[in-house]
Scaffold this motif. Sequence first.
Motif, PDB file in Angstrom:
ATOM      1  N   TYR A 158       0.830  -1.205   0.000  1.00 38.30           N
ATOM      2  CA  TYR A 158       0.000   0.000   0.000  1.00 38.30           C
ATOM      3  C   TYR A 158       0.868   1.260   0.000  1.00 38.30           C
ATOM      4  O   TYR A 158       0.593   2.225  -0.732  1.00 38.30           O
ATOM      5  N   GLU A 162       0.538   3.925  -3.005  1.00 40.30           N
ATOM      6  CA  GLU A 162      -0.252   5.133  -2.775  1.00 40.30           C
ATOM      7  C   GLU A 162       0.430   6.224  -1.966  1.00 40.30           C
ATOM      8  O   GLU A 162      -0.051   7.364  -1.969  1.00 40.30           O
ATOM      9  N   ARG A 388      -5.540  -2.325  -1.304  1.00 45.01           N
ATOM     10  CA  ARG A 388      -6.703  -1.548  -0.864  1.00 45.01           C
ATOM     11  C   ARG A 388      -7.914  -2.420  -0.525  1.00 45.01           C
ATOM     12  O   ARG A 388      -8.549  -2.207   0.528  1.00 45.01           O
TER      13      ARG A 388
END
Length: 407
Positions: A158, A162, A388
């Motif tokens: 993650y 991101e 996600r």
Amino acid sequence: MRVLLVGAGGVGTAVTRIAARRDFLTHMTVADYDLSRAESAVAALAEHGGRFSALRLDASDEEAVRRALVEERCDVLLNATDPRFVMPLFRAALAAGTHYLDMAMSLSSPHSTDPYERCGVKLGDEQFELAGEWERSGRLALAGMGVEPGLSDVFARYAADELFDKIEEIGVRDGADLTVEGYDFAPSFSIWTTIEECLNPPVVYEKERGWFTTAPFSEPEVFDFPEGIGPVECVNVEHEEVLLIPRWVDARRVTFKYGLGDDFIAKLKVLHELGLDSTTGVTVPGPDGPVQVSPRDVVAACLPDPATLGDRMTGKTCAGTWVKGVKDGADREVYLYHVVDNQWSMREYGSQAVVWQTAINPVIALELIAGGVWSGSGLLGPEALPPRPFLDLLTAYGSPWGLREEI
């Protein structure tokens, strides 16, 4: 989805209690060498429509496990045993044509002449030798899908996807303020596994150097854990994340450090000095003559079962991944984490915090696989799959994760 769960100890029992509340599960066969443990786990779930059944099964008997997978018409084998049984279960699932999940990978062995500098057999090496066969089978073998490894690897993926443009370092950091009333020494997780990972040479990854080892308990640092746990000294410990994350996430350095405490480390060192960490059998007198016993198994038998400690435990446990790098041209440092309060996990599930925190993650992974959200073939780590959906489902399960900006 039909699941064969092998291992009805603390983590396995917690898996059943979490999975019972989810609709994706059609049936779970709970298997253990000790049938009474499997039956006890199933009996506690009698109100859940007969979706659970108990089976006696020897995890070391590869052919028996293969037959059980076929006879129970299972889609997946979930391994909740200790790492000694990874390979027979891994091979049995491959032979049966099912998917496979575990929470710890195949065992390592130190380098014969230079154990604190060079890797010998690394965690997971035996499994990766069969990666090609898994790829050709078209089935998914998802390795290291507990909390650490597991959720910590999802956090790493993650962060890469991101939160960062470039990652300098990923450091998994585990700490707690748990106490157990009435015991001077009562590990909250399997002592067999704890000895294995804490006394083996820790592995560190650096892009320029690859994987290498250090001495046990090396590179101490004080890490400040969230939600009131506070500062805890953490040290290098052998763990799967260091072997998995660099395969799928670009980072210059990867480490794993565990908050053990001086007293815990001292006891582990004494066990080692006395040879009580050994898995090699020694001969001792028995009522019917000499018998062979493993010193480590004796230590485990003398300590309380971690699954039974919940009523005596207080405090919180934190698993998380610290990441340092660059985002939009500026330095960034974050800690992604998951905290479980023992009082909450005991009240909601009847499972102590450490085993519950481990168990929730493979259940989430199973649900994602059952729904086709996570898919693939071959041997993969959690960081190879989209993070996600996993993190969203973790929150939906009622156990949200957190993100703390460090700078």
